[in-house]
Every structure is written in C-alpha cells, then in structure tokens.
Design a protein around this motif. Structure first.
Motif, PDB file in Angstrom:
ATOM      1  N   LYS A 146      61.258 -25.577  42.723  1.00 25.19           N
ATOM      2  CA  LYS A 146      61.417 -26.740  41.490  1.00 25.19           C
ATOM      3  C   LYS A 146      61.802 -25.977  40.254  1.00 25.19           C
ATOM      4  O   LYS A 146      61.462 -24.712  40.116  1.00 25.19           O
ATOM      5  N   GLU A 147      62.264 -26.503  39.318  1.00 23.36           N
ATOM      6  CA  GLU A 147      62.877 -25.926  37.981  1.00 23.36           C
ATOM      7  C   GLU A 147      61.614 -25.411  37.418  1.00 23.36           C
ATOM      8  O   GLU A 147      61.421 -24.351  36.779  1.00 23.36           O
ATOM      9  N   LYS A 148      60.591 -25.971  37.415  1.00 20.03           N
ATOM     10  CA  LYS A 148      59.370 -25.754  36.874  1.00 20.03           C
ATOM     11  C   LYS A 148      58.672 -24.689  37.226  1.00 20.03           C
ATOM     12  O   LYS A 148      57.743 -23.967  36.445  1.00 20.03           O
ATOM     13  N   ASN A 149      58.992 -24.309  38.403  1.00 15.21           N
ATOM     14  CA  ASN A 149      58.290 -23.080  38.992  1.00 15.21           C
ATOM     15  C   ASN A 149      59.580 -22.062  39.020  1.00 15.21           C
ATOM     16  O   ASN A 149      59.432 -21.159  39.858  1.00 15.21           O
ATOM     17  N   LYS A 150      60.590 -22.273  38.198  1.00 11.15           N
ATOM     18  CA  LYS A 150      61.720 -21.322  37.940  1.00 11.15           C
ATOM     19  C   LYS A 150      62.448 -20.995  39.641  1.00 11.15           C
ATOM     20  O   LYS A 150      62.920 -20.127  39.807  1.00 11.15           O
ATOM     21  N   VAL A 315      66.767 -22.111  33.394  1.00 12.35           N
ATOM     22  CA  VAL A 315      66.060 -21.215  33.477  1.00 12.35           C
ATOM     23  C   VAL A 315      66.823 -19.711  33.426  1.00 12.35           C
ATOM     24  O   VAL A 315      67.677 -19.799  33.979  1.00 12.35           O
ATOM     25  N   ASN A 326      70.151 -27.432  34.385  1.00 11.40           N
ATOM     26  CA  ASN A 326      70.035 -28.913  34.487  1.00 11.40           C
ATOM     27  C   ASN A 326      70.995 -29.696  33.717  1.00 11.40           C
ATOM     28  O   ASN A 326      71.072 -29.581  32.398  1.00 11.40           O
TER      29      ASN A 326
END
Ligand SMILES: Cc1ncc(COP(=O)(O)O)c(C=O)c1O
Lengths: 389, 160
Positions: A146-150, A315, A326
């Motif tokens: 996931k993006e939030k986890n790079k 990121v 994104n």
C-alpha cells in the motif's frame, strides 16, 4: 482447422500483458511522444563491455558453454555477490547463468512448483510474475502493498496469506513499478516468517544497485536464509545491458541442480558472447554504473518534486527507475488517465493496472529518459491536469 | 557540489543556472554564485562550442608541432611556453614527456600560412632547438564528441 480450441487451457486463459495493449496505442501516435513508459535504461551499454563482446567474437569464442555457464563467469558472479550482498556461494554448484532474470524466474517456478502449489508475491509488481507462476501450474497469491506503507510489503500481510499449500514467497525490492524497498527490520521479519512456515524465498534483486539513499540489504544474507533463498540478479538494469539477456541465480545446490535440468533441456546455455561481456561488467563496470546511478538519482529527485507540485501525490521511491504517482486527484481511472494524457498531451505513462488490479488509481512513470525530456513531460502533465480540473 | 557543477558544465556549458539547480536539487542562486566564484578563481576559463572547425576558413588548416627546447636555468620550460602562448595562432600548448618537450596545435587559413608561422615566428626563437610539423588531415573526435553524427537507435516506446 480451428486452432483456438487447441491451445493449452492454462495458456488460453492467460491475459496478454496490459503493457502490450498500451504499446500498440503509443505506436499509432507520432514521433513527438515523450515516453515515460520505458522500463529499460536510456544509456547504451558502456563501451568497455560492448568491446569485450566484440573481442570474444574476434577470438572465435562462439561455442556453447557448460550448461551452468562459463566457470570463469560463475566465479566472478560469486565474488560480486559476496562483496555486495554478503552471501557466499560456491561457483561450482550454487550458481547458474541464465538468459536474463526472466529465464531464471521461469526456471525456479518450474523447479519448485507441483501443480496446485501456492506462491505468494506482492502487487503491484512486474508483469511476468503471475503469468509465469501460472505457466508452471502454480497458484499465484497476491499480497497488496500500500501507498501508506510506501509500497513496502507489510510482513503481517504476508503472514496472513500463508496457507498449508504455500511453497514460496517471491520478493522484488527495489520494486518495479513502485520503486519501493524494504527496511532491514522488514527484511528480518519477513525472513522470520519464511523460516517459521518453512518457505522458499525467491528474491528478484535486479534493481539492487540502483538504491539511492540507504544501503540495499539482501534477504539472502539474513541468518538462516541462505539455505532457503534463491537469489536472482542480472545485468539489464544497473549495467544497461538489456539486449545481452544476461542473468543468474544463486542458491542451495539442490535448487540450482533442478533449475539446471530444465535449463539444460530448454535453453542449453546462455550466449557465450553475452557471458564474456558480463564478466567485464562484473570486473570493471562499477565506475560507469555509479555514473548512471547518479544521473537516475537526480532525475528521481526532480520528477518526484514536480509530480507532487502538480498535485499527483507520489512517495519518494528508494530504488529502481520508476515512480508510481497517485492520480486519484484527476478523477480519472488509470487507463483513462494514461490514454487521454497520451492523446491530448503526447506523454506516455503506463496505467497502474498493468501491474495488478490494485494498481488502479496510479500510473507508472519511468525516469530512464533524459532529464530534459522528463522536464518537458512534467510541463505537459501540468497542463493536462489544469485542463481536466 | 563544485565538482558536480563543473562536470555538468563540461558536458553542456549552455545549461542555464536554473537547469543546473534542478539537476542538483539546489537553489538557483547558490548555483550562480558558485559558478561566478569558479570563474573568478580561474577554475572555469571560458565557454566554447565544440564545432566542426572546417566550417571556419581561419581554422581550415591545423598542425601539431613538436618542439624541442633548451630549458632555462630559472623557470625551466615555463618561460618559453608562456611566450609561445602569446601567439594567437597557437590554440593549445602542452609540456610533454618523451621525444620532444612542447606540443603545439597551430591554426591557419592555408598550409602556407602555418608553414610561414613555423619558419619565421617559431623556429627563430632563442631556446628552440628544433620543430617538427605534422599537418592534421581529419579530426574524428574533439573534447569527447565524435565529429560524425552517430546513427540514432530507438528503444521500444513502452516496455515492462
Ligand atoms: C522486476 C524485474 N524482474 C525481471 C526483469 C527481467 O529482466 P531481464 O532483462 O534480466 O530478463 C525485469 C525487467 O523489466 C524486471 O523489472
């Protein structure tokens, strides 16, 4: 005769790569397209490497080699791997030279997969993984990063995907298409889980030299991992040698032996000319490689800054030569975004969905293209974003 | 950072300060100040285009001249070298190891002009023991650039 219904069932159901469709579309456009869709270096192979292939021809080195590859090359490979990845392999029986990492992937999947075995991999990812596993009659099991986890693989998500049928996990860090890397802590945790569930680890480290800020850590170097890890690497990216088709696998002798059997019957050996060029790259390629890496790093810093300014959140990738912005702020799907950007502003990017369904909402931009072209592409994307808002 | 700027300019001196700043991720002002200081301290001597020199009549004929000199008690080769630098006909000059001492590149409009320069200006100078003139027939590579345009080769427009 109708051939359609004679195609092997597991091949007939394979989708064609999403990249392929897009490639056809880009080719119908004129020459003023700036392509950020190219997954190979814009540098030509350094001259000293090309020259050693020429020299091999001049010397008449045009024969087959041992199935495993020239012993002199395997020795250089093992020296290189020990120095840069801190794992020691025996060139005699723990190393095989392959036709690109592509062939090495095919060999290892075929070598370990009994029909029905599950192989875990992370998505979005390189386009070949899932089809290759299916061609080997395995069951690909995707874990979303996931993006939030790079876009790093969360060890917890990995462990959740493990079942009694899991045979192996495939890792690719730095990652195509996200540029993500793993922290040493993540690597250690993934190793722990692999040991706990007695899994084979396949690690595709083709982009490892192109790691920009931190130091690359190979999972093969973790305690207890060498005996269950197959380390895949090649020359296409860091040494700008895509056309040479050179790769290799290092791992436990039994696995290499099984891979060798398939390779022996299906490929015989990799090209000797390419092997001689690769030896030169291993021995003397570092300064040129570092120069290319410096240039990639500059482009990365610029493209990430510009994309974020334009409102396409992305990121900072830690390696490879891709960014994965994104695009949800555009209100378009990945495919619409890529198609309209190409048609209206003549910039090619690859829809994120080419790398797995979870790539929806993203596109891949490769920065293996000149600094000036990337700057111009950013101006065009900026114009595009203003227009569609 | 100084070295990075010098490397970039050496590759392409026409890049703007802004473009260099973008490459290095630095402020434009910092780049322009650094370049100014490099110009001032003599690290950067000037900016020239790499051209096909045959297009200019005044550069049509070139010769490499190998000069043997008698070094002086004080100043060694420097004094005579500095004197030779004053001639605008001399476009480059280096002290060499080996069979001769100074290597000169001399430009002129015609063979005659270069020959005259050697015989009437260079050879008579006190301290010059001998000269050997080699006319240049064709240049293939200058300052790292090949003179003939290489064929371009296109990669696939999209690849995995
Ligand atoms: C992650 C990854 N693995 C493997 C390959 C294939 O590389 P090779 O040229 O060595 O076959 C690529 C090429 O794009 C890649 O991105």
């Amino acid at each position: 005769m109708n051939m359609k219904n004679r195609i092997a069932q597991h091949i007939a159901v394979l989708p064609k790569s999403g990249i392929r469709d897009f490639f056809e579309l880009v080719n119908t456009m004129g020459n003023d397209v700036i392509s950020l869709g190219i997954g190979e270096p814009d540098f030509v192979t350094p001259w000293h490497i090309r020259e050693s292939a020429i020299f091999a021809m001049e010397k008449g080195h045009t024969s087959y080699t041992s199935n495993l590859g020239l012993l002199s090359m395997r020795k250089e490979v093992c020296k290189y791997v020990e120095k840069n990845y801190k794992v020691r392999y025996n060139p005699v029986n723990e190393c095989i030279i392959t036709v690109g990492v592509s062939e090495a992937l095919d060999l290892i999947f075929r070598a370990i997969t009994t029909p029905g075995d599950e192989i875990i991999y992370h998505e979005p990812c390189y386009v070949s993984y899932s089809p290759e596993i299916k061609m080997a009659h395995g069951v690909p099991v995707a874990v979303v990063t996931k993006e939030k986890n790079k876009f790093a693989l969360d060890p917890k998500d990995f462990e959740k995907a493990v079942t009694p049928k899991t045979k192996a996990i495939l890792l690719n860090f730095p990652c195509n298409p996200t540029g993500a890397s793993l922290t040493p802590e993540d690597v250690r945790e993934i190793a722990r889980i692999a040991i706990k569930h007695d899994l084979i680890v396949i690690t595709d480290e083709i982009y490892s030299e192109l790691t920009y800020d931190a130091k690359h850590v190979s999972i093969a170097s973790m305690p207890g991992m060498k005996q269950r890890t197959i380390f895949l690497h090649g020359f296409s990216k860091a040494y700008a040698m895509t056309g040479f088709r050179m790769g290799y696998a290092c791992g436990p002798a039994d696995l290499i032996d099984a891979m060798m059997k398939i390779h022996q019957y299906s490929m015989l050996c990799a090209s000797i000319l390419a092997q001689e060029a690769a030896i030169e790259a291993l021995r003397n390629g570092r300064p040129e490689m570092e120069r290319m890496k410096t240039e990639y790093c500059r482009r990365r810093n610029m493209i990430v800054k510009r994309l974020n300014q334009i409102g396409l959140k992305c990121v900072m990738p830690k390696g490879a030569f891709y960014v994965f912005p994104n695009i949800s702020s555009s209100g378009l799907s990945s495919k619409e975004f890529a198609t309209r950007l190409l048609q209206e502003e003549k910039v090619a990017v690859v829809p994120g969905t080419a790398f797995g369904e979870c790539g929806e909402g993203y596109v891949r931009c490769a920065y293996a293209t000149s600094f000036e072209d990337i700057e111009e592409a950013m101006r065009r994307i900026e114009k595009f974003m203003k227009k569609i808002k | 950072m100084k070295k990075d700027i010098i490397r970039i300019l050496r590759e392409n001196a026409r890049l703007s300060d802004k473009a260099i700043a973008a490459r290095l991720g630095k402020k434009e002002k910092l780049v322009s100040d650094t370049i100014k200081s490099l110009e001032k301290d003599g690290t950067i001597k000037g900016y020239q285009a790499i051209i096909d020199e045959s297009v200019l009549p005044e550069l049509a004929v070139k010769a490499i001249i190998q000069v043997k000199v008698r070094p002086e008690r004080e100043g060694g080769f420097d004094k005579i070298a500095k004197r030779l630098c004053k001639f605008p006909e001399v476009s480059s000059l280096s002290l060499m190891s080996g069979g001769y001492d100074l290597g000169l590149e001399v430009d002129g409009k015609t063979l005659q002009e270069v020959a005259t320069f050697v015989s009437s200006k260079l050879a008579p100078i006190d301290g010059i023991i001998s000269t050997e003139t080699h006319f240049l027939l064709k240049k293939y590579k200058v300052s790292g650039k090949t003179m003939e345009n290489d064929e371009t080769f296109e990669r696939l427009k999209v690849s995995p």
